[in-house]
Design a protein around this motif. Sequence first.
Motif, PDB file in Angstrom:
ATOM      1  N   ILE A 183       0.841  -1.199   0.000  1.00  0.00           N
ATOM      2  CA  ILE A 183       0.000   0.000   0.000  1.00  0.00           C
ATOM      3  C   ILE A 183       0.875   1.248   0.000  1.00  0.00           C
ATOM      4  O   ILE A 183       1.946   1.253   0.607  1.00  0.00           O
ATOM      5  CB  ILE A 183      -0.955  -0.032   1.232  1.00  0.00           C
ATOM      6  N   ASP A 184       0.447   2.286  -0.729  1.00  0.00           N
ATOM      7  CA  ASP A 184       1.171   3.562  -0.742  1.00  0.00           C
ATOM      8  C   ASP A 184       0.998   4.265   0.595  1.00  0.00           C
ATOM      9  O   ASP A 184      -0.044   4.145   1.224  1.00  0.00           O
ATOM     10  CB  ASP A 184       0.621   4.492  -1.834  1.00  0.00           C
ATOM     11  N   SER A 185       1.992   5.043   0.983  1.00  0.00           N
ATOM     12  CA  SER A 185       1.896   5.716   2.274  1.00  0.00           C
ATOM     13  C   SER A 185       1.255   7.088   2.173  1.00  0.00           C
ATOM     14  O   SER A 185       1.091   7.767   3.172  1.00  0.00           O
ATOM     15  CB  SER A 185       3.293   5.853   2.877  1.00  0.00           C
ATOM     16  N   ASP A 186       0.868   7.527   0.973  1.00  0.00           N
ATOM     17  CA  ASP A 186       0.317   8.877   0.856  1.00  0.00           C
ATOM     18  C   ASP A 186      -1.213   8.902   0.980  1.00  0.00           C
ATOM     19  O   ASP A 186      -1.844   9.906   0.669  1.00  0.00           O
ATOM     20  CB  ASP A 186       0.741   9.523  -0.459  1.00  0.00           C
ATOM     21  N   LEU A 187      -1.793   7.781   1.418  1.00  0.00           N
ATOM     22  CA  LEU A 187      -3.235   7.657   1.648  1.00  0.00           C
ATOM     23  C   LEU A 187      -4.052   7.724   0.368  1.00  0.00           C
ATOM     24  O   LEU A 187      -5.254   7.940   0.401  1.00  0.00           O
ATOM     25  CB  LEU A 187      -3.731   8.713   2.649  1.00  0.00           C
ATOM     26  N   GLN A 188      -3.395   7.530  -0.783  1.00  0.00           N
ATOM     27  CA  GLN A 188      -4.168   7.440  -2.019  1.00  0.00           C
ATOM     28  C   GLN A 188      -4.801   6.066  -2.133  1.00  0.00           C
ATOM     29  O   GLN A 188      -5.799   5.888  -2.823  1.00  0.00           O
ATOM     30  CB  GLN A 188      -3.270   7.716  -3.224  1.00  0.00           C
ATOM     31  N   ASP A 189      -4.188   5.095  -1.485  1.00  0.00           N
ATOM     32  CA  ASP A 189      -4.783   3.772  -1.389  1.00  0.00           C
ATOM     33  C   ASP A 189      -5.436   3.717  -0.012  1.00  0.00           C
ATOM     34  O   ASP A 189      -4.742   3.753   0.994  1.00  0.00           O
ATOM     35  CB  ASP A 189      -3.719   2.666  -1.464  1.00  0.00           C
ATOM     36  N   LEU A 195     -12.596   3.946  -4.779  1.00  0.00           N
ATOM     37  CA  LEU A 195     -12.478   5.305  -5.277  1.00  0.00           C
ATOM     38  C   LEU A 195     -11.110   5.839  -4.883  1.00  0.00           C
ATOM     39  O   LEU A 195     -10.796   5.906  -3.700  1.00  0.00           O
ATOM     40  CB  LEU A 195     -13.575   6.152  -4.626  1.00  0.00           C
ATOM     41  N   ARG A 196     -10.294   6.207  -5.868  1.00  0.00           N
ATOM     42  CA  ARG A 196      -8.962   6.706  -5.539  1.00  0.00           C
ATOM     43  C   ARG A 196      -9.038   8.165  -5.115  1.00  0.00           C
ATOM     44  O   ARG A 196      -9.589   9.005  -5.809  1.00  0.00           O
ATOM     45  CB  ARG A 196      -8.028   6.560  -6.723  1.00  0.00           C
ATOM     46  N   GLU A 197      -8.464   8.454  -3.947  1.00  0.00           N
ATOM     47  CA  GLU A 197      -8.504   9.821  -3.438  1.00  0.00           C
ATOM     48  C   GLU A 197      -7.292  10.600  -3.918  1.00  0.00           C
ATOM     49  O   GLU A 197      -6.282  10.016  -4.263  1.00  0.00           O
ATOM     50  CB  GLU A 197      -8.487   9.809  -1.909  1.00  0.00           C
ATOM     51  N   PRO A 198      -7.395  11.960  -3.868  1.00  0.00           N
ATOM     52  CA  PRO A 198      -6.189  12.738  -4.176  1.00  0.00           C
ATOM     53  C   PRO A 198      -5.159  12.555  -3.057  1.00  0.00           C
ATOM     54  O   PRO A 198      -5.532  12.217  -1.931  1.00  0.00           O
ATOM     55  CB  PRO A 198      -6.681  14.175  -4.239  1.00  0.00           C
ATOM     56  N   ARG A 199      -3.907  12.784  -3.400  1.00  0.00           N
ATOM     57  CA  ARG A 199      -2.818  12.688  -2.439  1.00  0.00           C
ATOM     58  C   ARG A 199      -3.122  13.541  -1.199  1.00  0.00           C
ATOM     59  O   ARG A 199      -3.563  14.676  -1.309  1.00  0.00           O
ATOM     60  CB  ARG A 199      -1.568  13.216  -3.126  1.00  0.00           C
ATOM     61  N   GLN A 200      -2.877  13.032   0.002  1.00  0.00           N
ATOM     62  CA  GLN A 200      -3.231  13.719   1.236  1.00  0.00           C
ATOM     63  C   GLN A 200      -2.297  14.899   1.534  1.00  0.00           C
ATOM     64  O   GLN A 200      -2.729  15.970   1.888  1.00  0.00           O
ATOM     65  CB  GLN A 200      -3.180  12.702   2.372  1.00  0.00           C
TER      66      GLN A 200
HETATM   67 MG    MG Z   1       0.552   8.787  -4.612  1.00  0.00          MG
END
Ligand code: MG
Length: 312
Positions: A92-98, A195-200
């Motif tokens: 999982i990505d750490s930028d909360l996009q996942d 739903l993919r969110e924008p980068r946090q």
């Molecule tokens: Mg990202």
Amino acid sequence: MPQLTVVVPAYNESDVLMVFHRRLSKVLDSLSLDCDVLYVDDGSKDDTWSIIEKLVADDPRTGAIKLSRNFGKEAAMTAGLDHVTADAAVVIDSDLQDPPELIPALVEQWRAGFDVVYATRSAREGETGFKRFTAAAFYRSMNQLSDTAIPRDTGDFRLLSRRALDALAQLRERQRFMKGLFSWIGYRQTAVRYLREPRQAGTTKWNYWRLAQLAIEGITSFSTAPLRLATWVGIASAGLAFVYGFIVLIRALFYGDAVRGYPTLMLVILFLGGVQLLALGVIGEYLGRNYAESKRRPLYFIEEQRQPRQLH
Ligand code: MG
Ligand code: UDP
């Protein structure tokens, strides 16, 4: 209880890591699994590693690996997955996009018997129309050119079963196009939509240049179609040249020839020169890959490692 390790590659993510860990922990608490988290610091230049060390100190089920420099996300993921001893792993990505909240849905499919459960995004919020367009174009050409179908709109966010992990561990190629490798190993694969969110917070490390490189890497490591492109363009231009040559010959026979033909001559020379350079470029691309592969260098080096205090 089955064990699950969550692998989190992080490169300059000090802005989001704390929030990320809090959200992830909440999700893991809700799972009836023996979970741990493995952070991989991909040679960050900010204080990502000190934040990770703090997380490791505070949370007994958190471990970490620090790579000796920035090796890129694909290598960071590999480093993490290589160290998974659990029955399954989630990347999982750490930028909360996942969204970590999707992990239970992935786990559910794993329990239903799937080996690779990938998360497919239904929308790309916070991304420009141009990025969406190039992404779509990439997936389309990739699936046209290559024998390995890469699922559309799928990032690296996925769950891998033990045997999928073992299979992946055997693929040591340097040109690691992970999305391709994940699907190349086969086994039972399925998708979960979200739903993919924008980068946090923080900024993306993928500018268009790096994305273009990734696309070339994806295509050349899973397809030899571009090599054939040179052949087809060659055949086509040779065919055209033959037809045109015939026309020139007939005209010369019937009307004679003054010093005309300079523009057409230039045209032919430039066209063929272009075709040849293109073909050379394509061959060079593969040759370069072959060269990098033949050096057989390790994929990453580990500088420091922290074991979770609470082992399985
Ligand atoms: Mg990202
Ligand atoms: N990442 C990494 N090494 C890199 C670049 C990125 O480990 O060289 C990590 C990054 O910290 C994040 C994930 O890979 O957790 C995805 O990166 P990013 O958000 O920049 O990519 P995008 O979401 O735009 O695909």
